[in-house]
Motif scaffolding. Structure first.
Motif, PDB file in Angstrom:
ATOM      1  N   LYS A  11       0.834  -1.207   0.000  1.00 45.34           N
ATOM      2  CA  LYS A  11       0.000   0.000   0.000  1.00 45.34           C
ATOM      3  C   LYS A  11       0.866   1.254   0.000  1.00 45.34           C
ATOM      4  O   LYS A  11       0.533   2.260  -0.636  1.00 45.34           O
ATOM      5  N   LEU A  12       1.982   1.186   0.722  1.00 43.30           N
ATOM      6  CA  LEU A  12       2.903   2.321   0.781  1.00 43.30           C
ATOM      7  C   LEU A  12       3.513   2.594  -0.587  1.00 43.30           C
ATOM      8  O   LEU A  12       3.613   3.749  -1.027  1.00 43.30           O
ATOM      9  N   ARG A  13       3.893   1.528  -1.275  1.00 40.07           N
ATOM     10  CA  ARG A  13       4.508   1.656  -2.593  1.00 40.07           C
ATOM     11  C   ARG A  13       3.533   2.237  -3.613  1.00 40.07           C
ATOM     12  O   ARG A  13       3.936   2.974  -4.521  1.00 40.07           O
ATOM     13  N   ILE A  98      -1.332   6.405   8.040  1.00 43.32           N
ATOM     14  CA  ILE A  98      -1.136   4.959   8.195  1.00 43.32           C
ATOM     15  C   ILE A  98      -2.072   4.370   9.244  1.00 43.32           C
ATOM     16  O   ILE A  98      -2.673   3.307   9.047  1.00 43.32           O
ATOM     17  N   VAL A  99      -2.203   5.068  10.375  1.00 42.81           N
ATOM     18  CA  VAL A  99      -2.918   4.503  11.529  1.00 42.81           C
ATOM     19  C   VAL A  99      -4.392   4.907  11.565  1.00 42.81           C
ATOM     20  O   VAL A  99      -5.277   4.050  11.662  1.00 42.81           O
ATOM     21  N   VAL A 100      -4.661   6.204  11.488  1.00 42.87           N
ATOM     22  CA  VAL A 100      -6.034   6.694  11.658  1.00 42.87           C
ATOM     23  C   VAL A 100      -6.966   6.155  10.566  1.00 42.87           C
ATOM     24  O   VAL A 100      -8.114   5.791  10.845  1.00 42.87           O
ATOM     25  N   LYS A 125       2.125  -2.010  11.821  1.00 35.61           N
ATOM     26  CA  LYS A 125       1.957  -0.581  11.537  1.00 35.61           C
ATOM     27  C   LYS A 125       3.198   0.197  11.957  1.00 35.61           C
ATOM     28  O   LYS A 125       3.660   1.111  11.261  1.00 35.61           O
ATOM     29  N   LEU A 126       3.732  -0.157  13.112  1.00 37.48           N
ATOM     30  CA  LEU A 126       4.908   0.523  13.643  1.00 37.48           C
ATOM     31  C   LEU A 126       6.123   0.292  12.747  1.00 37.48           C
ATOM     32  O   LEU A 126       6.854   1.237  12.416  1.00 37.48           O
ATOM     33  N   ILE A 127       6.330  -0.945  12.326  1.00 34.84           N
ATOM     34  CA  ILE A 127       7.477  -1.279  11.480  1.00 34.84           C
ATOM     35  C   ILE A 127       7.394  -0.557  10.134  1.00 34.84           C
ATOM     36  O   ILE A 127       8.380   0.024   9.657  1.00 34.84           O
ATOM     37  N   ALA A 184      -1.921   8.420  17.700  1.00 36.24           N
ATOM     38  CA  ALA A 184      -2.923   8.267  16.633  1.00 36.24           C
ATOM     39  C   ALA A 184      -3.920   7.169  16.980  1.00 36.24           C
ATOM     40  O   ALA A 184      -5.116   7.270  16.661  1.00 36.24           O
ATOM     41  N   SER A 185      -3.430   6.109  17.650  1.00 32.94           N
ATOM     42  CA  SER A 185      -4.321   5.007  18.053  1.00 32.94           C
ATOM     43  C   SER A 185      -5.301   5.455  19.134  1.00 32.94           C
ATOM     44  O   SER A 185      -6.377   4.878  19.270  1.00 32.94           O
ATOM     45  N   ILE A 186      -4.920   6.490  19.874  1.00 32.05           N
ATOM     46  CA  ILE A 186      -5.795   7.015  20.920  1.00 32.05           C
ATOM     47  C   ILE A 186      -6.757   8.051  20.341  1.00 32.05           C
ATOM     48  O   ILE A 186      -7.961   8.006  20.567  1.00 32.05           O
ATOM     49  N   MET A 187      -6.222   9.008  19.567  1.00 32.71           N
ATOM     50  CA  MET A 187      -7.027  10.118  19.043  1.00 32.71           C
ATOM     51  C   MET A 187      -7.976   9.670  17.939  1.00 32.71           C
ATOM     52  O   MET A 187      -9.157  10.048  17.918  1.00 32.71           O
ATOM     53  N   LYS A 188      -7.432   8.937  16.953  1.00 31.31           N
ATOM     54  CA  LYS A 188      -8.198   8.445  15.797  1.00 31.31           C
ATOM     55  C   LYS A 188      -8.763   9.573  14.929  1.00 31.31           C
ATOM     56  O   LYS A 188      -9.716   9.373  14.180  1.00 31.31           O
TER      57      LYS A 188
END
Length: 265
Positions: A11-13, A98-100, A125-127, A184-188
């Motif tokens: 997806k990043l590519r 990436i996260v939200v 996600k972190l990696i 980001a995992s907290i705020m969303k």
């Protein structure tokens, strides 16, 4: 987890947003080179969020060449570190993307239903965030170094000095990335995440001298302000590197705990 990482990298590519982020990093690079060519007096031509404490510079500057008459690729490498203010905001937006988006599009729920553990989802996600930030941060640095070498020379490269600096520099960026993945995992919500990122970026302008020194000692962004302002001593680099690793471990652990306790719908 391997399949998750491969999927995220694919997806990043293919991401047009990621390509645009890389193009954005070219703006300060081209501006810095342009000003160097047309105003090559050896002054600090571009500065952002710079403060002086006890004659020690903290912050981001470009084209701050000590000897304008004897330049090499290494000088342009360290000049490119002045891009970091831009890189930092791209970092925050990239992590939000990436996260939200996983929460907004509910794809994270699909992965959980498919059988992937929440911990493996978070770590993947972190990696991938680390990989993406590595590309975003190093792309303008490498490009500026190559251009500087072609304009002047590639000699006088202190490999040990550069390796130590870039190792600590990237560890500080990784620790910031890990912090924002957790946030980001907290705020969303991407707008709130970006607002917080801007606040952190501008924070030194509102702090006292004592608080700025505390910030540079214990907070990843403060460490970035420190080493981008002036090449640090070995003692400072070891301290900043260890602090960055501790932040990565703590935020990663908290993130794994959080995602396993979240009510994801």
């Amino acid at each position: 987890m391997e399949n998750l990482i491969k999927s995220e990298l694919y997806k990043l590519r293919k991401s047009k947003v990621f390509i645009k982020m890389l193009l954005i990093t070219l703006i300060p690079l081209l501006l810095g080179l342009g000003l160097h060519i047309f105003k090559s007096q050896g002054d600090e031509i571009l500065s952002l969020i710079v403060t002086f404490i006890n004659n020690r510079k903290y912050g981001f500057t470009m084209n701050d060449f000590s000897n304008i008459k004897n330049l090499s690729a290494q000088d342009f490498l360290f000049s490119a570190i002045g891009f970091t203010a831009v890189t930092y905001m791209i970092l925050v937006y990239f992590v939000g993307n990436i996260v939200v988006d996983e929460y907004v599009d509910k794809t994270i729920m699909h992965k959980i239903n498919y059988g992937y553990s929440r911990t493996s989802i978070y770590i993947s996600k972190l990696i991938v965030s680390f990989i993406g930030i590595s590309i975003i941060a190093l792309f303008p640095i490498i490009l500026n170094t190559l251009i500087g070498g072609l304009m002047y020379e590639f000699g006088n490269f202190d490999i040990l000095k550069i390796s130590k600096f870039l190792t600590v520099y990237m560890l500080l960026l990784y620790s910031s990335t890990s912090f924002y993945v957790l946030l980001a995992s907290i705020m969303k919500i991407k707008s709130e995440l970006m607002g917080f990122g801007v606040l952190i970026l501008l924070l030194p302008a509102f702090l006292t001298e004592k608080n700025v020194l505390y910030l540079t000692k214990y907070i990843p962004y403060g460490g970035i302000l420190d080493i981008c302002g002036k090449y640090p001593s070995n003692e400072v680099m070891v301290s900043l590197g260890l602090n960055a690793i501790i932040v990565i471990i703590i935020t990663s652990t908290l993130g794994c705990i959080l995602i396993n306790k979240q009510d994801i719908k």
